[in-house]
Design a protein around this motif. Structure first.
Motif, PDB file in Angstrom:
ATOM      1  N   PRO A  10       0.829  -1.208   0.000  1.00 28.19           N
ATOM      2  CA  PRO A  10       0.000   0.000   0.000  1.00 28.19           C
ATOM      3  C   PRO A  10       0.865   1.261   0.000  1.00 28.19           C
ATOM      4  CG  PRO A  10      -0.706  -1.527   1.716  1.00 28.19           C
ATOM      5  CD  PRO A  10       0.587  -2.053   1.165  1.00 28.19           C
ATOM      6  N   ALA A  11       0.409   2.288  -0.705  1.00 30.38           N
ATOM      7  CA  ALA A  11       1.107   3.574  -0.753  1.00 30.38           C
ATOM      8  C   ALA A  11       0.067   4.681  -0.707  1.00 30.38           C
ATOM      9  CB  ALA A  11       1.941   3.673  -2.020  1.00 30.38           C
ATOM     10  N   ASP A  12       0.475   5.828  -0.204  1.00 36.34           N
ATOM     11  CA  ASP A  12      -0.434   6.967  -0.090  1.00 36.34           C
ATOM     12  C   ASP A  12      -0.715   7.638  -1.432  1.00 36.34           C
ATOM     13  OD1 ASP A  12      -0.761   6.632   2.631  1.00 36.34           O
ATOM     14  OD2 ASP A  12       0.914   7.965   3.125  1.00 36.34           O
ATOM     15  N   GLY A  13      -0.009   7.250  -2.468  1.00 39.90           N
ATOM     16  CA  GLY A  13      -0.239   7.843  -3.787  1.00 39.90           C
ATOM     17  C   GLY A  13       0.963   7.623  -4.678  1.00 39.90           C
ATOM     18  N   ARG A  14       0.877   8.166  -5.893  1.00 36.67           N
ATOM     19  CA  ARG A  14       1.948   7.975  -6.870  1.00 36.67           C
ATOM     20  C   ARG A  14       3.258   8.600  -6.407  1.00 36.67           C
ATOM     21  NH1 ARG A  14      -1.916  10.204 -10.030  1.00 36.67           N
ATOM     22  NH2 ARG A  14      -0.501  11.768 -10.864  1.00 36.67           N
ATOM     23  N   GLU A  16       4.464   8.795  -3.413  1.00 40.00           N
ATOM     24  CA  GLU A  16       5.119   7.869  -2.481  1.00 40.00           C
ATOM     25  C   GLU A  16       5.723   6.679  -3.223  1.00 40.00           C
ATOM     26  OE1 GLU A  16       6.890   6.478   0.796  1.00 40.00           O
ATOM     27  OE2 GLU A  16       5.924   8.420   0.599  1.00 40.00           O
ATOM     28  N   ARG A  20       9.673   5.752  -3.051  1.00 43.45           N
ATOM     29  CA  ARG A  20      10.134   4.428  -2.604  1.00 43.45           C
ATOM     30  C   ARG A  20      11.109   3.816  -3.605  1.00 43.45           C
ATOM     31  NH1 ARG A  20       4.573   1.533  -0.482  1.00 43.45           N
ATOM     32  NH2 ARG A  20       4.182   2.954   1.265  1.00 43.45           N
ATOM     33  N   GLU A 115       7.398  15.771  -1.640  1.00 45.94           N
ATOM     34  CA  GLU A 115       6.379  15.805  -0.589  1.00 45.94           C
ATOM     35  C   GLU A 115       5.697  17.168  -0.497  1.00 45.94           C
ATOM     36  OE1 GLU A 115       8.603  14.369   2.796  1.00 45.94           O
ATOM     37  OE2 GLU A 115       8.088  12.271   2.323  1.00 45.94           O
TER      38      GLU A 115
END
Length: 168
Positions: A10-14, A16, A20, A115
């Motif tokens: 899972p990721a908070d969005g593209r 992130e 990563r 960010e």
């Protein structure tokens, strides 16, 4: 080293996801170069002539050129500071510790910019774009991911030929 950014994680969005992958590849490059003998870090086993330390410095400047000089439109002094005489260059006094710290600091800057920005934001006009319309942050990040992935793959082979670390 950060874990591989599995597509199922899972990721908070593209943004992130991009961060990563960049963190993973950046640390992968650092692990490969750090795992090589010091003389192998400065030697090339390839016809093109680049060394692992030169590659490490190059990647730091790639991020500087695309994020600070390009996207942010900052004056960075010498955006091509990784080049000398038409090739990558590392001065004799530059070592792994200094170059690794510079790459990690550049990565931290990239993270802060990503960010604090929307992926659709276009870069500031400036010389990085060579007269073209500035790209979006998302396009810049996609370019950075492919740059790191390609160079880490090249470094995998160089490290193996030099007796350094093998595998991911």
């Amino acid at each position: 080293m950060p874990p591989f950014p599995e597509p199922t994680a899972p990721a908070d969005g593209r943004a992130e996801v991009f961060l990563r992958y960049l963190d993973y590849f950046r640390e992968g490059v650092l692990a490969k170069v750090s795992g090589m003998a010091e003389d192998e870090q400065r030697r090339s086993g390839l016809p093109s002539g680049w060394t692992p330390l030169e590659l490490l410095k190059h990647l730091r400047f790639v991020e500087l050129r695309w994020i600070e000089w390009g996207f942010q439109g900052r004056d960075v002094g010498q955006p091509w500071g990784d080049w000398r005489d038409e090739r990558w260059y590392v001065a004799p006094q530059e070592g792994l510790a200094e170059l690794a710290a510079a790459l990690r600091a550049q990565g931290a800057h990239t993270r802060a910019v990503v960010e604090g920005s929307d992926l659709a934001t276009r870069g500031a006009p400036g010389p990085r774009w060579d007269g073209a319309d500035p790209a979006s942050l998302e396009r810049v990040l996609f370019h950075l991911v492919q740059e790191y992935a390609r160079h880490l793959g090249q470094l995998d082979i160089v490290a193996e030929l030099a007796g350094g670390p093998v595998g991911e």
